[in-house]
Scaffold this active site. Structure first.
Site, PDB file in Angstrom:
ATOM      1  CB  SER A 162      -0.951   0.001   1.200  1.00 49.20           C
ATOM      2  OG  SER A 162      -0.222   0.115   2.409  1.00 49.20           O
ATOM      3  CE  LYS A 192      -2.724   2.355   5.028  1.00 47.30           C
ATOM      4  NZ  LYS A 192      -2.707   1.521   3.790  1.00 47.30           N
TER       5      LYS A 192
END
Length: 282
Positions: free
Chosen positions: A152, A188
């Site tokens: 990701s 993230k």
């Protein structure tokens, strides 16, 4: 006594044997001193006897019976052998095979060297344990080291990378952050702060408070998995995060994860330590 027998002796027994050997050596020294005194006394007696005999020969006088007897008794007393003192047999029959003093000293030195080596080894091991414990505490409490799983965060981070995070401090827009989610740690990028409005176009362009943000770290733009109502205002004490691989990342665009609270944050990702080819600041 052989070396193998010596090595089987305990340290306490070695000290006892050394003390006994030292006592025997002192007794022998005292006996030697007494023998020297006796030899000196005999030499003095011989000198006195010679002097007396020489006096008698030179005088040539006729000695009376009483005076001759006195001279005879005196000569006998001077020439008489002193009675032998009872001596302690240093090595009586059936004695124990004592090690020599030199053997005991060498064995004591060897035992002392072994104890010093063990002490040094223990000290070194304790120091290494202390350093390792300190390193673990620092790693857990201040600079957690994390391993990246999944894709990701491509192309910024890849699966298998090891990164260092720093706890504390305010999370700025654009920072890489690690946070807890369902007993996992996710990584993230911070896109928006509390109170800001987030909007995402169909082509994946991101706007914060109606201003397009510059994202040079992206190679793929896309709306991705987004089920929130746009534009979206970030709640208080939370940050809006997104993965760099926008088409597959599940992040604050999805109500499954949502915005990240301050309690969830592990820290800011500041450094990559593995692989070595990518070692450096992030």
């Amino acid at each position: 006594m052989t070396q193998k027998q010596l090595e089987k002796l305990s340290r306490r027994r070695l000290l006892e044997l050394l003390a006994q050997q030292t006592g025997r050596a002192e007794r022998l020294e005292r006996e030697n001193a007494r023998l020297k005194e006796r030899i000196a006394d005999r030499e003095l007696h011989l000198i006195q006897m010679g002097t007396l005999a020489e006096t008698i020969v030179r005088s040539g006088a006729q000695l009376g019976r009483v005076q001759g007897a006195q001279y005879l008794q005196e000569i006998q007393s001077l020439t008489a052998q002193p009675e032998e003192e009872e001596q302690e047999d240093p090595d009586p029959p059936g004695h124990i095979d004592w090690p020599t003093r030199e053997q005991l000293l060498l064995e004591a030195q060897r035992e002392g060297g072994k104890r010093r080596y063990l002490w040094s080894l223990k000290t070194t091991v304790y120091a290494m344990i202390t350093v390792a414990a300190a390193a673990v505490l620092v790693a857990v409490l201040l600079l957690p080291v994390l391993q990246i799983y999944g894709t990701s965060m491509n192309p910024t981070l890849y699966e298998g990378d090891f990164v260092v995070s720093v706890k504390g401090g305010k999370m700025e827009t654009g920072d890489l952050v690690a946070f807890y989610y369902n007993n996992k740690i996710l990584v993230k990028r911070v896109i928006g702060q509390a109170g800001q409005w987030i909007d995402i176009a169909e082509d994946g362009t991101v706007y914060v408070d109606n201003v397009k943000i510059d994202e040079p770290y992206l190679t793929d733009r896309g709306l991705g998995e987004c089920d929130i109502e746009l534009p979206y205002q970030v709640p208080e004490n939370r940050v809006f995060v997104m993965g760099d691989n926008r088409s597959i990342s599940v992040d604050s665009r999805s109500t499954t994860i949502g915005c990240v609270s301050e309690e969830q944050l592990v820290g800011r990702i500041v450094f990559r330590i593995w692989p070595l080819s990518e070692f450096g600041e992030l």
